[in-house]
Motif scaffolding. Structure first.
Motif, short mmCIF file in Angstrom:
data_model
loop_
_atom_site.label_atom_id
_atom_site.label_comp_id
_atom_site.label_asym_id
_atom_site.label_seq_id
_atom_site.Cartn_x
_atom_site.Cartn_y
_atom_site.Cartn_z
N ARG A 64 0.86 -1.18 0.00
CA ARG A 64 0.00 0.00 0.00
C ARG A 64 0.89 1.23 0.00
NH1 ARG A 64 -4.70 1.28 4.20
NH2 ARG A 64 -6.23 1.71 2.60
N ILE A 65 0.82 1.99 -1.07
CA ILE A 65 1.74 3.11 -1.25
C ILE A 65 0.99 4.42 -1.06
CG2 ILE A 65 3.42 4.15 -2.82
CD1 ILE A 65 3.91 1.11 -1.98
N LEU A 66 1.42 5.21 -0.09
CA LEU A 66 0.84 6.52 0.17
C LEU A 66 1.30 7.47 -0.93
CD1 LEU A 66 -0.79 8.29 2.12
CD2 LEU A 66 1.34 8.75 3.33
N CYS A 67 0.37 7.93 -1.75
CA CYS A 67 0.77 8.78 -2.88
C CYS A 67 -0.30 9.80 -3.25
CB CYS A 67 1.14 7.92 -4.08
SG CYS A 67 -0.13 6.77 -4.60
N MET A 96 -10.78 15.63 -5.78
CA MET A 96 -9.42 15.28 -5.39
C MET A 96 -9.24 15.28 -3.87
SD MET A 96 -6.49 14.33 -6.57
CE MET A 96 -6.89 14.60 -8.28
N GLU A 97 -9.80 16.28 -3.19
CA GLU A 97 -9.62 16.38 -1.74
C GLU A 97 -10.21 15.16 -1.03
OE1 GLU A 97 -11.93 18.93 -3.30
OE2 GLU A 97 -10.01 19.42 -4.21
N ILE A 98 -11.33 14.65 -1.54
CA ILE A 98 -11.95 13.47 -0.93
C ILE A 98 -11.10 12.24 -1.18
CG2 ILE A 98 -13.97 11.95 -0.96
CD1 ILE A 98 -15.70 14.43 -1.43
N GLN A 99 -10.58 12.10 -2.39
CA GLN A 99 -9.70 10.97 -2.67
C GLN A 99 -8.49 10.99 -1.74
OE1 GLN A 99 -8.60 10.22 -6.82
NE2 GLN A 99 -10.16 11.71 -7.39
N GLN A 100 -7.89 12.16 -1.60
CA GLN A 100 -6.68 12.29 -0.79
C GLN A 100 -6.96 12.06 0.69
OE1 GLN A 100 -5.70 16.16 -2.39
NE2 GLN A 100 -3.97 15.30 -3.54
N GLU A 101 -8.17 12.36 1.12
CA GLU A 101 -8.53 12.15 2.52
C GLU A 101 -8.94 10.71 2.79
OE1 GLU A 101 -12.26 13.17 5.44
OE2 GLU A 101 -11.82 14.58 3.84
N ILE A 102 -9.79 10.15 1.94
CA ILE A 102 -10.40 8.84 2.20
C ILE A 102 -9.50 7.67 1.81
CG2 ILE A 102 -12.39 7.35 1.67
CD1 ILE A 102 -13.00 9.87 3.40
N ALA A 111 3.68 -10.12 -6.69
CA ALA A 111 3.52 -11.39 -7.38
C ALA A 111 4.78 -12.24 -7.29
CB ALA A 111 3.17 -11.15 -8.85
N ARG A 112 5.94 -11.57 -7.31
CA ARG A 112 7.21 -12.30 -7.25
C ARG A 112 8.30 -11.35 -6.78
NH1 ARG A 112 10.24 -14.40 -12.53
NH2 ARG A 112 11.85 -12.94 -12.00
N SER A 113 9.18 -11.85 -5.94
CA SER A 113 10.31 -11.05 -5.48
C SER A 113 11.56 -11.90 -5.46
CB SER A 113 10.03 -10.50 -4.08
OG SER A 113 11.14 -9.71 -3.66
N LEU A 114 12.63 -11.33 -6.00
CA LEU A 114 13.93 -11.99 -5.97
C LEU A 114 14.83 -11.36 -4.91
CD1 LEU A 114 14.53 -12.35 -9.82
CD2 LEU A 114 13.58 -14.03 -8.22
N VAL A 115 14.24 -10.45 -4.12
CA VAL A 115 14.97 -9.81 -3.03
C VAL A 115 14.20 -10.03 -1.74
CG1 VAL A 115 16.01 -8.06 -4.52
CG2 VAL A 115 13.82 -7.59 -3.41
N ASP A 116 14.90 -9.90 -0.61
CA ASP A 116 14.23 -10.03 0.68
C ASP A 116 13.17 -8.96 0.82
OD1 ASP A 116 15.76 -12.20 1.43
OD2 ASP A 116 17.28 -10.97 2.44
N THR A 117 12.00 -9.37 1.25
CA THR A 117 10.86 -8.46 1.36
C THR A 117 10.08 -8.78 2.62
OG1 THR A 117 10.70 -8.41 -1.04
CG2 THR A 117 8.80 -7.66 0.16
N THR A 118 9.62 -7.76 3.28
CA THR A 118 8.77 -7.92 4.44
C THR A 118 7.40 -7.36 4.10
OG1 THR A 118 10.66 -7.66 5.92
CG2 THR A 118 8.48 -7.35 6.88
N LEU A 119 6.37 -8.17 4.32
CA LEU A 119 5.01 -7.75 4.02
C LEU A 119 4.28 -7.37 5.30
CD1 LEU A 119 4.04 -10.44 1.37
CD2 LEU A 119 4.96 -8.15 0.98
N PRO A 120 3.40 -6.42 5.26
CA PRO A 120 3.03 -5.59 4.11
C PRO A 120 4.12 -4.55 3.81
CG PRO A 120 1.81 -4.88 6.02
CD PRO A 120 2.61 -6.08 6.45
N GLU A 121 4.12 -4.09 2.57
CA GLU A 121 5.09 -3.09 2.13
C GLU A 121 4.42 -1.73 2.02
OE1 GLU A 121 8.03 -5.18 -1.04
OE2 GLU A 121 6.01 -4.81 -1.74
N ASP A 122 5.23 -0.68 2.18
CA ASP A 122 4.77 0.67 1.89
C ASP A 122 5.77 1.36 0.95
OD1 ASP A 122 6.92 1.19 3.53
OD2 ASP A 122 5.76 2.24 5.07
#
Length: 134
Positions: A64-67, A96-102, A111-122
């Protein structure tokens, strides 16, 4: 690599993601926020017809990426592809303001990772930066 040996070592992406798009949870959150503000929701019929036995994409989200601050740029890019996304569609109905708030996130499923990863990711680049020492 056998077909084009002069090209050097083949490149392999370190991580692959599926985009989860609109989940029922996300649609419901926008729908509720619009109604609470006395606005019409473009999702009423869509939610009413949503099969109750269908799994929600939200259950597969690993990243889940905060953007929200980049949503205006995202929308400009989408509008530039009017043959794929109608600029007057419900895609762009929510202020836009509602999207950014909610729901100020974009969501993915790793789907696939070839590097060490910890879930969940941000961070979609977690594990990759360390691999290349950036």
């Amino acid at each position: 690599p056998e077909r084009f040996p002069e090209a050097g070592e083949p490149w392999t992406p370190s991580k692959l993601y599926y985009s989860q798009g609109f989940s029922r949870r996300r649609l419901q959150a926008f729908h509720d926020a619009l109604l609470e503000r006395g606005m019409e929701s473009p999702y009423t019929e869509w939610l009413e017809k949503w099969p109750t036995d269908r799994p929600d994409n939200a259950d597969r989200v690993t990243s889940r990426i905060l953007c929200g601050e980049y949503f205006p740029v995202r929308d400009e890019a989408l509008r530039a592809h009017a043959t794929q996304i109608d600029p007057n569609s419900r895609w762009f109905f929510i202020p836009m303001e509602i999207q950014q708030e909610i729901w100020p996130y974009e969501e993915y499923e790793l789907a696939r990772s070839l590097v060490d990863t910890t879930l969940p990711e941000d961070d979609l680049f977690a594990g990759i930066r360390e691999k290349v020492n950036v």
